[in-house]
Design an enzyme around this catalytic site. Sequence first.
Site, PDB file in Angstrom:
ATOM      1  N   GLU A 290      -8.168   6.679  15.155  1.00 47.20           N
ATOM      2  CA  GLU A 290      -8.419   6.188  13.796  1.00 47.20           C
ATOM      3  C   GLU A 290      -9.275   7.221  13.074  1.00 47.20           C
ATOM      4  O   GLU A 290     -10.113   7.879  13.692  1.00 47.20           O
ATOM      5  CB  GLU A 290      -9.133   4.821  13.941  1.00 47.20           C
ATOM      6  N   CYS A 364       2.825  -1.388   5.608  1.00 49.37           N
ATOM      7  CA  CYS A 364       2.595  -2.213   4.414  1.00 49.37           C
ATOM      8  C   CYS A 364       3.296  -1.590   3.214  1.00 49.37           C
ATOM      9  O   CYS A 364       3.024  -1.961   2.082  1.00 49.37           O
ATOM     10  CB  CYS A 364       1.092  -2.357   4.158  1.00 49.37           C
TER      11      CYS A 364
END
Length: 408
Positions: A290, A364
């Site tokens: 991340e 998304c």
Amino acid sequence: MIVTIERLGHLGDGVAAGPDGPVFVQGVLPREVVEGVLTGDRLTEAKIVTPSPDRVKSPCRHARTCGGCQLQHAADGFVAGWKQQVVETALAGQGLTAPFRPLQASPGQTRRRATMSARRTKSGVLLGFHARASETLVAIPDCLLLHPTLIAAFPGLEALVTLGGSRSAELSLQITQTRGGVDVVVTGGKPLDATLRMDLARIVESHRFSRLTWGEETVALRDRPAQTFGAATVVPPAGAFLQATAEGEAALLAGVRTALGPQKRVVDLFCGAGTFALPLAEAMEVHAVEGDSAMIAALELGARHASGLRRLTAEARDLFRRPLEPDELAHFTGAVIDPPRAGAEAQVKALARSTVPVIAAVSCNPITFARDAKTLIVAGYTLDWVQVVDQFRWSTHVELVARFSRGG
Ligand SMILES: C[S@@+](CC[C@H](N)C(=O)[O-])C[C@H]1O[C@@H](n2cnc3c(N)ncnc32)[C@H](O)[C@@H]1O
């Protein structure tokens, strides 16, 4: 002028053929006949002459004024079909098709994270969402989207705005439901001084918020703003990404688990604070990557205190600039990838050159998903299935999970 709506555009507006090109109409559905006044490329003062069988009475009393939801006037089945079509159209734009698993939608009153706006007024405080494409703020005391815990926080939020807001400037309040109470991040408030700090902390105490962040500063930490990811308890940094509903998170995790199947060692790319990495680590080794080092620190702390996890390693790394390369990916029997809206062009190019047999992709943004899917398919992966997960109910937002595999 009278028009017949042909389809909904990506922002949820109806699109009809006009004399000089497409005409856009708000709050309508395909095949509806609508009468209104042509203003530029928009039909205003629209009246429905022939309603669609998919039209329903908006369940929320704020639907007409609030800009938070765009599809309250459409039946659930229509919204599900439309969201799947958005993904199919994005894939078709890249020359791709895929089998679809049934859509999973979060119920109303489950949004656990939202950004609201507020300002002081003559008579008190106006707290709510903006009307569509407008500066106007709309109060939403009976919002059907937000979890009741967030609605119950409104009086406390109003107290914060009364103290720390002004009539000239609008405040942004990001609110997140956590195990220790609502976690609040305020931007645009008055500069902090000793008195304001103390008064704000008193509000946090009396309204039982977990944490208050004012601008960049943590003003109060009454209780841990913790989330549960599998067997682990994690305290994400203020304002950090969190899936919008617990139901949506569960549906995405179930999709990721189904896509991966039993695995020995997986890499979780764009792992956030461990939404997928931590539950997966109960059954397989996980390397979590991340860009935000504070999220990685939160994930590592959560993992250290959880019991029953397999080996879990984590790394803060910018995956746009420094994606995991094929030699690093060679250690993994599967990959999870859940990038931001921009997609994961560089990381997907590296995956395309790798030998990773199975990829669970969460997205998304159907457009960047389709672009990245094309890269994988050209490199020999198969797109086995796609599933739309609707955790932004009544909005035009579309999320999905998909499975890619190769060689076997
Ligand atoms: C859609 S979120 C998914 C997070 C996590 N999978 C989850 O479900 O909670 C995308 C994540 O990508 C991270 N991110 C954004 N840009 C990045 C970059 N260039 N490199 C690595 N991570 C990045 C964000 O911090 C965020 O946590």
